[in-house]
Structure formats: structure tokens, C-alpha cells
Design an enzyme around this catalytic site. Structure first.
Site, PDB file in Angstrom:
ATOM      1  N   GLN A 149     -27.997 -19.533 -36.514  1.00 17.00           N
ATOM      2  CA  GLN A 149     -28.429 -20.158 -35.263  1.00 17.00           C
ATOM      3  C   GLN A 149     -29.933 -20.029 -35.124  1.00 17.00           C
ATOM      4  OE1 GLN A 149     -28.592 -18.511 -30.899  1.00 17.00           O
ATOM      5  NE2 GLN A 149     -26.445 -18.837 -31.400  1.00 17.00           N
ATOM      6  N   HIS A 151     -33.591 -20.370 -32.737  1.00 18.15           N
ATOM      7  CA  HIS A 151     -34.319 -20.538 -31.484  1.00 18.15           C
ATOM      8  C   HIS A 151     -35.313 -21.676 -31.664  1.00 18.15           C
ATOM      9  CE1 HIS A 151     -33.800 -16.090 -29.994  1.00 18.15           C
ATOM     10  NE2 HIS A 151     -32.738 -16.841 -29.758  1.00 18.15           N
ATOM     11  N   GLU A 178     -30.674 -23.064 -30.031  1.00 17.29           N
ATOM     12  CA  GLU A 178     -30.754 -22.536 -28.668  1.00 17.29           C
ATOM     13  C   GLU A 178     -32.183 -22.667 -28.170  1.00 17.29           C
ATOM     14  OE1 GLU A 178     -29.833 -18.403 -26.167  1.00 17.29           O
ATOM     15  OE2 GLU A 178     -29.999 -18.351 -28.353  1.00 17.29           O
ATOM     16  N   GLU A 229     -23.879 -19.162 -24.298  1.00 16.84           N
ATOM     17  CA  GLU A 229     -23.636 -17.754 -24.633  1.00 16.84           C
ATOM     18  C   GLU A 229     -24.374 -16.829 -23.665  1.00 16.84           C
ATOM     19  OE1 GLU A 229     -24.947 -17.261 -28.679  1.00 16.84           O
ATOM     20  OE2 GLU A 229     -27.065 -17.530 -28.187  1.00 16.84           O
ATOM     21  N   GLN A 304     -21.746 -12.743 -28.659  1.00 17.36           N
ATOM     22  CA  GLN A 304     -23.080 -12.530 -29.210  1.00 17.36           C
ATOM     23  C   GLN A 304     -23.394 -11.063 -28.950  1.00 17.36           C
ATOM     24  OE1 GLN A 304     -27.527 -14.404 -28.534  1.00 17.36           O
ATOM     25  NE2 GLN A 304     -26.302 -13.998 -26.729  1.00 17.36           N
ATOM     26  N   ASP A 343     -31.566 -11.219 -33.458  1.00 15.72           N
ATOM     27  CA  ASP A 343     -32.351 -12.231 -32.750  1.00 15.72           C
ATOM     28  C   ASP A 343     -33.529 -11.618 -32.009  1.00 15.72           C
ATOM     29  OD1 ASP A 343     -30.879 -10.907 -30.829  1.00 15.72           O
ATOM     30  OD2 ASP A 343     -30.574 -12.669 -29.596  1.00 15.72           O
ATOM     31  N   SER A 370     -28.127 -14.590 -33.999  1.00 18.88           N
ATOM     32  CA  SER A 370     -27.843 -15.330 -32.765  1.00 18.88           C
ATOM     33  C   SER A 370     -29.190 -15.743 -32.182  1.00 18.88           C
ATOM     34  CB  SER A 370     -27.029 -14.482 -31.792  1.00 18.88           C
ATOM     35  OG  SER A 370     -27.626 -13.225 -31.588  1.00 18.88           O
TER      36      SER A 370
END
Length: 762
Positions: A149, A151, A178, A229, A304, A343, A370
Site C-alpha cells: 500500500q 501513501h 491512501e 482503515e 492495520q 508505515d 500499510s
């Protein structure tokens, strides 16, 4: 040697260590009373469970009448009374061994977990080493195929950059994107920009706009987000109440997301309660075990966890990184999808950062990060991730190093530029079509080539706010975006976005660990992790492995020849063969023995010096030292030591210089053993022409019986092997292919090219 003043009574190495990034990290001591305990606190309850009439009447040292809201929810909705009778009676060591036993299937262990209390779960995983946790995780994770995933944010909330960076993240292979924003009111514009950007290149990328929960749900209902999430849960009652929440309210929120076709997972993680001040003196792992049991009880498909915002604090404690791994293991053991943290930047030390990601690369994860910062650190509005845009290529190489799938794919420069142009132009077209504003061409182009927002001349956060407000007030939805894309000729992007809206209706990606690959949902249902020992579980298909290998700086023989400006038949015209070389008689003669490919197929050293310049420097130094130079090509060997020894045995003085085309050089004497040289330049990439001149000068002085100071090429700790050994090996292979053990040395007629420098050097 000059005296170095000692300004303090201290070993100077400590001062050197003080300047390293690690010294910016702070570390915490064990202190259970203050909440600083990782795996076990004296205030943790002993594992226990009593069930009467199918109802939990006591758990982990508490009677039902004393349960807090978390205990009550776990007892009512997590504990399987029938399984509890078996699971809680088992020795925790036996359960731990089952976790690492390849003969015990994942499904059996998941069933056991439903009968274990939070305290017992924490006790079991606490018995595993870091290696055992990683191994158990590889067996227990839900989906077989790993994912990742990203950012995607920027410091200006610039929608153009968000679109371009989303398209780039999609090209890199991220399954989820995200975003969040610096200004909360810009959420709708950010969502629109990322939705459009994520539709460029391929369809099926899930998207989240991380903002206040009610606003996020509205954005999701508009089709401008496909997962969430931000549903945070905590391991103590006071932490829940502080946020005006309860387990029941969180369960209702996740149900609201799912009922609208929005994939949802909860967020929890070690040290969250400690940061909030509501730790109850319990260990981090026990509190997180409560969170995870609660999430399974809520019926949410995934979590998460792995520290998240609290990861740096957890990592500051002894064994903290192992704890982060352990809580991830509990998550997958309970049957949850795991977006396994990684993350948040837990350290300023690149060594610690690389070490932290390694177990996840080896074990795989539903989502390894995440939130991998696909943008530069300063543009990451979540704060710097464990890995960021600056380090993407490092991560790509780690995948290749371990032959493991970290969810990312190397990208071609031209491919990325094309996608960025397409994404920004598509967003500009949508904004124009929907009456949100016209984007000047100069703004578009300022974003396409920019590495980060500090290089752009595009939207500011203040300019974005009215655009975001208009999207919300006018009720613009993803369907409107599909129409706008299609109307402006972006048919493929419209189809990609429509694919995600169709998925919302089918609900397939609401299954545990679901992602969309090639337009098809894969999840724990149709892609279950079946690891049960060697040769099972996920293995990269050949096409995927070939793609992972496609990083930059991969050298082949042809690329080496091109980079080194080498021609296949590029025989030099300044070194001409004259016949077989014989032993000289001149007392101050120094023979320079060159390798088989020197000046034939190979024409530059690894430092980039042309070989005619190197020979001119050696000859100039020899002559300046009162010697005479003779050049001989050795064909029986390409080894530096034997080149030098053979040259010395042909020299009238008994001194000779051996040099390979790549620049490695040795000064030898005829009576010495092969590898017992007089002087050596082993680090050719650092060797300059002045060094070669000085070596020639020393060689001549040795013939006069002098003992000059050996020439030393300074080394500052460079990783020369990593920088040059691939090229060196390919160059040496070219050299050795030209050798003939039976061949005799060839005398060379040295004709210095015009401009070759043989003058004195300092």
C-alpha cells in the site's frame, strides 16, 4: 606523523559514532509502572477462562461482573465456548510449537485462536523468537499473494501532483493508495485527484481518503474512495471513552462501510494507549492482543496494526521490533487480513530501517506496508514512512536480493513520464468538464517532471479549498467522473474507474484480504495461503520474477562494452606487436607487462582513465626516476600478480609492473613469490594518473637500489565491491577469454598518441 591534540579524555570513536544518524534515536528503559513493558508486565493478568452454560463468566483474572467494555465485547463475540474448553487446556508451549510446525495446517490454528483469551494469545507468541515469529507469519497470513500500500500526499494538497503521483504508484504495483491532507477541508479534492490518477495505467487499485470518519464515509458513499482503515480501536476502556467511542460504535461504523461496498479494516497497534496515557500498566503485547480479539469479534475483515503511530515508541524499547512482529502474527492467527504497519519511520538509522522490513519481505504479508511513502518524505502528510520515495529503488533491490515479492515492480523512465502526463491531463480535463476550473498548461508541466512539491508551480492548499468545497456541495460522485473522462476521450481511465464501481456492487473485495489484480479480485477465499513447508505457498511466477529483476544498473557484457567505449575489434594503434619478448639486460630497465585485452578490446580503467594516458604516466614516472621503460603484452595470464612477476623476470633490473586493463596494478621483483609484491594498486576505481606516475617513479628508484616510500591510494571506506565488482567480473571475463597458457610474451612498440602526457608530475 603529527600529534593530534586530545581535547577530552575520551576514545575518539565515540565522537565519530555521535555524528551518525543512529544517535538521533532515543531509547526507552523497561518501566512497567509507566507503561514501558513490551511482552510482559507484572500487571498483566494471568490467562484464564471460565464458561458456564455456554456463557463466559470469567476471563483473564476477572469475573463477568467486573468486565470492562472490551472484556464484555470479547467474551460475547470472540470467544468460542466449545473451542475454549480445548484451547485453554492446552500447554502454551505446545501451541507455540504448532505455530511453527509445517505439519499443522493454518485452519486448525485459526480454530484454536477462537478459544484463546487475549492473555493466552500474548503468552503463546511471546515464547517465539523473531525468526520463529516470521516463520509462523509466513504460514498464518491469509492471502497467498503478497501486496503493498502507498501513501500519496503532498505538502500543498496539490491535486495535479496527487494525480501524477497516484499514477506513478499504480505503475509501481501498489494495490492500495491512501491519501490525507494538510488542510482538512481539501479532502474532497484530494479524493477526486487520486481517484483519477489511480485509474491511469491499470484498473483495480483500491483508494482511501484518510480524514474524520463521518467525512470519510461521505467521500466513500460518493464513490471517491473504495476502502477505509481509520476505524481505530484501543486496548483499554479509558482510551475508547476518550475518543467518544465504544466497541459497539466501531462495529456499527465498519458495518456502515461494508454495507455501502467499502472495504474496511480497523487500526490498532502497540503503544497507542501509552501515548494516550491510558496504558493501565499493562504490556504492549497484551493490550494489542485485546485490540485484535475485539476486531475479530466485530466481524471486520482485517486490521492495520504493527505499531502504526506508536511504532517508533515501541521500537525504542528492548525487544520492541520483535513485539511489532508478534502483534502482526496474532492478527493473521485470528484470521484477519494484516496491513502489517511499516508505515512510520521508526529510526533515523538506515540500517535499522532495512532490518525492520526484512522479516516482512521474507515472510510476505497481505500488505507489507500499510503506507509505503511513494512520495518524498517532506511531502508525506502522514509523516515520513519507514520507506519513502527517496528509497523506492533500495526496496526494489531488496526484492531482487532475496528473490521475494514485496509487491512492487521496477518502472521505466519513459513509462513513468508518459503516465504522469496522462494523469495530470486527465485530471485537468475532468476539472474543466465538471466546471471546477481550467488548469493552465504551465501548471501541468511543472508537476510532470517534479520529484516533489518544492519543485512545482501549481496549486497551493488555499487554492484547492474552494475546489474541494464545490465537489462536496454539488454532490459530485465517481459516476460524474466516469462521464467526464469518457466525454474528454479518456476511455480507458473511465473503464478502469467503472470497474471499481462495479466491484462496489458485487462486494467481492469485501472478502478477507481482498485486492484487485488484472481486473480480478483475489482474496483469502480464492487465493488462500497454503504454506505447509518447502515447495508450497507463494512462489513468484517466472514472469513476475523477471519483472522484479528489472531494476536499473543491471550490467551485461554488452552494456559494459558500451559504457566502457570498447569496440569488439578495437585494436589500438599505439601499442603494436613486434615479436616475441626476451629478457632484457639494461640494469635500470622496468618492464610494463600489460594484460591480454589491454588496448585491444579494453581501453579504459574502472576509474575512467584512457589506457594510453595510464601508460604515458607510468613511462613518464620511470624515465623521471632514471629508468627506461619497455612494454610487453602477456598472453598466458590475466592475473595481476603473475603479470607483474612475468614482467619482472623479463626486466634487466628484475623489477616489473603488471597492469590489467581495468587499472589494477602491481610492482613486482623477479625473486619474490607470486603474491608477495613490492607495491600494489588494488583499488583501481580510486587510482589516479598521479598514482601511476608515482609508481613508475618508484620502480625506477628501486632499480638504483633506493627504498622509496610506497605509493598508497587513499580509501575512505567506499563500498567498492558494490560499485564495481559486477563490471570488474565482466571485464575480467573478457580478459581471461583472450589468454592462452602456451603463448609467449609479445614485445610491443610503444607509440605515444599525440597529446599523451609523459611530463613530470607532482
Amino acid at each position: 606523523m603529527s600529534e593530534v591534540p586530545n581535547s577530552s579524555n575520551r576514545w575518539r570513536r565515540f565522537g565519530e559514532w555521535d555524528s551518525r544518524p543512529l544517535r538521533q534515536d532515543l531509547f526507552a528503559a523497561e518501566n512497567p509502572e509507566a507503561g514501558f513493558s513490551v511482552f510482559r508486565s507484572p500487571h498483566d493478568p494471568a490467562p484464564s477462562l471460565t464458561v458456564e452454560g455456554g456463557r463466559v463468566t470469567g476471563m483473564d483474572g476477572k469475573a463477568a461482573g467486573d468486565f470492562d467494555i472490551i472484556d464484555a465485547f470479547i467474551a460475547a463475540h470472540h470467544i468460542d465456548p466449545a473451542m475454549a474448553a480445548v484451547a485453554m487446556a492446552m500447554d502454551p508451549g505446545e501451541i507455540a510449537r504448532k505455530l511453527v510446525d509445517i505439519n499443522v495446517p493454518r485452519q486448525e490454528l485459526e480454530a484454536l485462536a477462537r478459544g484463546l483469551t487475549p492473555a493466552r494469545l500474548a503468552e503463546v507468541v511471546g515464547r517465539l523468537s523473531a525468526l520463529e515469529i516470521a516463520f509462523a507469519y509466513s504460514k498464518m497470513r491469509q492471502r497467498q499473494t503478497p501486496g503493498n500500500q502507498a501513501h500519496v500526499t503532498n505538502a500543498k494538497d496539490d491535486p495535479l501532483q496527487l494525480a501524477a503521483d497516484s499514477a506513478t504508484a499504480v505503475a509501481l504495483g501498489f494495490d492500495e493508495i491512501e491519501t490525507t491532507m494538510r488542510v482538512a477541508s481539501n479532502g474532497w479534492a484530494n479524493a477526486l485527484a487520486c481517484t483519477v490518477g489511480a485509474a491511469v495505467g491499470r484498473g483495480g487499485v483500491l483508494f482511501q481518503c484518510s480524514i474524520e470518519e463521518a467525512e470519510e464515509l461521505q467521500i466513500g458513499l460518493a464513490g471517491l474512495a473504495s476502502y477505509a482503515e481509520t476505524v481505530s480501536v484501543y486496548g483499554t476502556e479509558r482510551a475508547f471513552i476518550d475518543g467518544d467511542d465504544t466497541p459497539w460504535s466501531k462495529a456499527l461504523l465498519t458495518a456502515a462501510y461494508a454495507s455501502r461496498g467499502i472495504k474496511a479494516r480497523c487500526t490498532s497497534g502497540a503503544a497507542a494507549e501509552l501515548l494516550m496515557g491510558f496504558h493501565e500498566q499493562r504490556s504492549l503485547l497484551y493490550l494489542e492482543a485485546r485490540c485484535l480479539c475485539l476486531q475479530r469479534a466485530m466481524g471486520v475483515q482485517g486490521t492495520q496494526n504493527g505499531g502504526i503511530d506508536g511504532a517508533p515508541l515501541t521500537a525504542s524499547m528492548a525487544g520492541g521490533v520483535r513485539e511489532l512482529m508478534a502483534e502482526n502474527l496474532i492478527a493473521v492467527w485470528l484470521g484477519l487480513e494484516c496491513a502489517s504497519g511499516n508505515d512510520t519511520r521508526t529510526s533515523e538509522s538506515e540500517i535499522r530501517v532495512g532490518a525492520k522490513i526484512t522479516p516482512y519481505l521474507l515472510a510476505g504479508s497481505d500488505l507489507i506496508c500499510s503506507g509505503f511513502g511513494s512520495v518524498k518524505k517532506y511531502d508525506n502528510s502522514f509523516n515520513a514512512s519507514l520507506f519513502n520515495g527517496e528509497e523506492i529503488e533500495d526496496y526494489l533491490v531488496l526484492q531482487r536480493d532475496f528473490e521475494t515479492d514485496g509487491g512492487l515492480t521496477p518502472v521505466d523512465e519513459d513509462q513513468v513520464l508518459g503516465l504522469r502526463v496522462r494523469a495530470v491531463e486527465a485530471l485537468a480535463a475532468v476539472m474543466d468538464e465538471l466546471g471546477l476550473g481550467k488548469v493552465p498548461r504551465e501548471r501541468i508541466m511543472s508537476v510532470v517532471f517534479a520529484s516533489g512539491s518544492q519543485e512545482t508551480e501549481s496549486f497551493t492548499a488555499g487554492e484547492v479549498t474552494p475546489i474541494s468545497a464545490a465537489i462536496k456541495e454539488r454532490g459530485i460522485t465517481a459516476v460524474d467522473v466516469v462521464r467526464a473522462l469518457a466525454a474528454r476521450g479518456y476511455t480507458e481511465e473511465a473503464e478502469n474507474l467503472l470497474l471499481m464501481l462495479r466491484q462496489r456492487i458485487s462486494g467481492d473485495y469485501l472478502q478477507t484480504s481482498a485486492i484487485v489484480r488484472d481486473g480480478r479480485v483475489i482474496s483469502a477465499v480464492n487465493d488462500p495461503n497454503d504454506y505447509h513447508g518447502p515447495g508450497t505457498g507463494y512462489r513468484m511466477p517466472e514472469a513476475r520474477w523477471q519483472a522484479v529483476q528489472g531494476i536499473r544498473n543491471v550490467l551485461t557484457r554488452d552494456r559494459v562494452l558500451a559504457v566502457e567505449d570498447i569496440g569488439e575489434a578495437g585494436e589500438s594503434d599505439w601499442l603494436l606487436p613486434r615479436g616475441e619478448a626476451v629478457r632484457g639486460t639494461a640494469p635500470h630497465e622496468v618492464v610494463i607487462g600489460v594484460s591480454p585485452g589491454f588496448g585491444r578490446q579494453l581501453h579504459r580503467t574502472t576509474a575512467g582513465h584512457r589506457l594510453e594516458e595510464v601508460v604515458a604516466a607510468l613511462v613518464g614516472g620511470i624515465e623521471a626516476g632514471g629508468g627506461t621503460a619497455r612494454i610487453v603484452r602477456m598472453l598466458h595470464t590475466a592475473d595481476t600478480s603473475f603479470l607483474g612477476l612475468a614482467a619482472a623476470r623479463l626486466s634487466g633490473s628484475g623489477y616489473g609492473i603488471g597492469i590489467q586493463a581495468k587499472g589494477t596494478t602491481v610492482l613486482h621483483q623477479a625473486d619474490r613469490m607470486p603474491h608477495l609484491n613490492v607495491e600494489l594498486f588494488s583499488n583501481a576505481p580510486l587510482t589516479g594518473l598521479d598514482h601511476y606516475w608515482a609508481l613508475g617513479h618508484n620502480a625506477a628508484l628501486y632499480t638504483h637500489g633506493e627504498a622509496p616510500e610506497p605509493v598508497v591510494v587513499p580509501v575512505q571506506g567506499e563500498a567498492l565491491g558494490a560499485r564495481f565488482h559486477v563490471r570488474v567480473a565482466l571485464l575480467y571475463a573478457i580478459e581471461t577469454a583472450l589468454t592462452d597458457p602456451a603463448a609467449t610474451p609479445v614485445e610491443l612498440d610503444y607509440r605515444p598518441p599525440a597529446g599523451a602526457d609523459r611530463s613530470d608530475r607532482p
